[in-house]
Write a protein that holds these residues in place. Structure first.
Motif, PDB file in Angstrom:
ATOM      1  N   GLN A 166     -13.401   1.928   0.890  1.00  0.00           N
ATOM      2  CA  GLN A 166     -12.535   2.683   0.379  1.00  0.00           C
ATOM      3  C   GLN A 166     -11.233   2.528   0.425  1.00  0.00           C
ATOM      4  N   GLU A 167     -10.803   2.281   1.971  1.00  0.00           N
ATOM      5  CA  GLU A 167      -9.330   1.933   2.122  1.00  0.00           C
ATOM      6  C   GLU A 167      -8.719   0.973   1.108  1.00  0.00           C
ATOM      7  N   GLN A 168      -9.762  -0.153   1.169  1.00  0.00           N
ATOM      8  CA  GLN A 168      -9.087  -1.286   0.402  1.00  0.00           C
ATOM      9  C   GLN A 168      -8.969  -0.793  -1.146  1.00  0.00           C
ATOM     10  N   ILE A 169      -9.811  -0.245  -1.534  1.00  0.00           N
ATOM     11  CA  ILE A 169      -9.643   0.113  -3.040  1.00  0.00           C
ATOM     12  C   ILE A 169      -8.455   1.080  -3.486  1.00  0.00           C
ATOM     13  N   GLU A 170      -8.186   1.860  -2.258  1.00  0.00           N
ATOM     14  CA  GLU A 170      -6.871   2.672  -2.370  1.00  0.00           C
ATOM     15  C   GLU A 170      -5.675   1.812  -2.128  1.00  0.00           C
ATOM     16  N   ARG A 171      -5.797   0.823  -1.404  1.00  0.00           N
ATOM     17  CA  ARG A 171      -4.575  -0.269  -1.399  1.00  0.00           C
ATOM     18  C   ARG A 171      -4.660  -0.962  -2.511  1.00  0.00           C
ATOM     19  N   TYR A 172      -5.429  -1.472  -3.274  1.00  0.00           N
ATOM     20  CA  TYR A 172      -5.582  -2.031  -4.339  1.00  0.00           C
ATOM     21  C   TYR A 172      -4.861  -1.088  -5.509  1.00  0.00           C
ATOM     22  N   SER A 173      -5.173   0.160  -5.427  1.00  0.00           N
ATOM     23  CA  SER A 173      -4.686   0.868  -6.363  1.00  0.00           C
ATOM     24  C   SER A 173      -3.017   0.961  -6.248  1.00  0.00           C
ATOM     25  N   GLN A 174      -2.748   1.140  -4.951  1.00  0.00           N
ATOM     26  CA  GLN A 174      -1.298   0.937  -4.814  1.00  0.00           C
ATOM     27  C   GLN A 174      -0.378  -0.336  -5.386  1.00  0.00           C
ATOM     28  N   ILE A 175      -1.228  -1.491  -4.941  1.00  0.00           N
ATOM     29  CA  ILE A 175      -0.619  -2.734  -5.463  1.00  0.00           C
ATOM     30  C   ILE A 175      -0.814  -2.722  -6.781  1.00  0.00           C
ATOM     31  N   ASN A 176      -1.697  -2.218  -7.523  1.00  0.00           N
ATOM     32  CA  ASN A 176      -1.939  -2.466  -8.907  1.00  0.00           C
ATOM     33  C   ASN A 176      -0.783  -1.700  -9.665  1.00  0.00           C
ATOM     34  N   GLU A 177      -0.532  -0.506  -9.058  1.00  0.00           N
ATOM     35  CA  GLU A 177       0.605   0.441  -9.682  1.00  0.00           C
ATOM     36  C   GLU A 177       1.976  -0.266  -9.465  1.00  0.00           C
ATOM     37  N   SER A 178       2.102  -0.950  -8.367  1.00  0.00           N
ATOM     38  CA  SER A 178       3.405  -1.473  -8.149  1.00  0.00           C
ATOM     39  C   SER A 178       3.505  -2.665  -9.069  1.00  0.00           C
ATOM     40  N   PHE A 179       2.512  -3.627  -9.281  1.00  0.00           N
ATOM     41  CA  PHE A 179       2.798  -4.802 -10.276  1.00  0.00           C
ATOM     42  C   PHE A 179       3.029  -4.101 -11.735  1.00  0.00           C
ATOM     43  N   TRP A 180       2.162  -2.912 -12.059  1.00  0.00           N
ATOM     44  CA  TRP A 180       2.443  -2.500 -13.527  1.00  0.00           C
ATOM     45  C   TRP A 180       4.062  -1.929 -13.561  1.00  0.00           C
ATOM     46  N   LYS A 181       4.483  -1.460 -12.595  1.00  0.00           N
ATOM     47  CA  LYS A 181       5.925  -0.738 -12.882  1.00  0.00           C
ATOM     48  C   LYS A 181       6.841  -2.156 -12.697  1.00  0.00           C
ATOM     49  N   ARG A 182       6.675  -3.164 -12.184  1.00  0.00           N
ATOM     50  CA  ARG A 182       7.450  -4.203 -12.290  1.00  0.00           C
ATOM     51  C   ARG A 182       7.151  -4.855 -13.727  1.00  0.00           C
ATOM     52  N   HIS A 183       5.818  -4.762 -14.188  1.00  0.00           N
ATOM     53  CA  HIS A 183       5.668  -5.396 -15.504  1.00  0.00           C
ATOM     54  C   HIS A 183       6.460  -4.559 -16.795  1.00  0.00           C
ATOM     55  N   GLU A 184       6.550  -3.165 -16.473  1.00  0.00           N
ATOM     56  CA  GLU A 184       7.026  -2.428 -17.303  1.00  0.00           C
ATOM     57  C   GLU A 184       8.684  -2.689 -17.331  1.00  0.00           C
TER      58      GLU A 184
END
Ligand SMILES: [Mg+2]
Length: 243
Positions: A41-59
């Motif tokens: 679960q912790e790794q899923i939550e960490r992935y979610s943060q990483i993904n969010e950060s990548f998308w913000k930079r993509h935007e």
């Protein structure tokens, strides 16, 4: 078509019509299982943060789409010392799963079905074409839309003016004051909508605070609140308007 304040609604998908975190959790678990691994679960939550950060930079135009699709997982693997994962197989399984598992938010299918008699509805989404198309079709939303605009197809994501101008050139309504975008992201939906000169509605079901200087025209915590904004019941509530 009956008269409303707005003739056209542009819907965000992930986190608005559909529960993105639910799909993401199922997809990442399935992708790890497909390569014989487990994820916590912790790794899923960490992935979610990483993904969010990548998308913000993509935007913001700082990261290309291809780099986002693989980079977010490479960072996760690196942080947790996960080695020897077959990346192409993993990515394929992830995107397949992400498009096939969905959960509607606030009975969004019924909301869109009801609105179909009042306004034109379009999807404006940042994502992978195959994944978003599959998810929209399986969820029943596809058939209710007058058009679907996906960032991969368009070439640039929300909030870029390129994305919005491309969509707006293809919607039937030409008066931008009659177009409303509804989405959960201030940085992509609201920012892009404001810059394009259309009305904006921020969907914030969790009651999150607005840390930006952006002022959405409307805020809703439940998708059913869109009925009031669109004024679809005005004719029924007013005795004069009854027909
Ligand atoms: Mg969203």
């Amino acid at each position: 078509m009956k008269t409303t304040r707005f003739t056209t609604v542009l819907w965000d998908v992930d986190g608005t019509l559909l529960d993105f975190l639910y799909s993401q959790r199922c997809a990442i678990t399935r992708a790890f299982h497909s390569v014989g691994r487990e994820i916590t679960q912790e790794q899923i939550e960490r992935y979610s943060q990483i993904n969010e950060s990548f998308w913000k930079r993509h935007e913001r135009g700082e990261v290309e789409r291809e780099e986002l699709l693989t980079g977010r997982f490479l960072q996760l693997f690196d942080e947790y010392g996960m080695e020897g994962i077959d990346l192409p197989a993993f990515l394929q399984e992830f995107q397949d799963a992400l498009g096939s598992v969905f959960l509607h938010r606030d009975d969004s299918l019924a909301v869109c079905r009801f609105l179909a008699g009042y306004v034109r509805q379009y999807v404006v989404t940042n994502g992978v074409t195959a994944t978003q198309t599959k998810k929209l079709k399986l969820s029943g939303l596809w058939d209710l839309m007058d058009g679907v605009f996906i960032s991969e197809e368009i070439g640039k994501p929300k909030p870029s003016s390129f994305f919005f101008e491309s969509c707006l050139s293809r919607v039937e309504e030409k008066d931008r004051r009659k177009i409303l975008i509804v989405g959960d992201s201030l940085s992509s939906d609201i920012k892009g909508g404001k810059e394009a000169g259309i009305a904006t509605c921020w969907y914030r079901p969790d009651g999150s605070v607005n840390p930006t200087g952006l002022k959405p025209d409307y805020e809703i915590s439940d998708l059913h609140m869109i009925y009031d904004i669109l004024g679809v019941f005005d004719r029924w509530q007013s005795p004069q308007g009854r027909s």
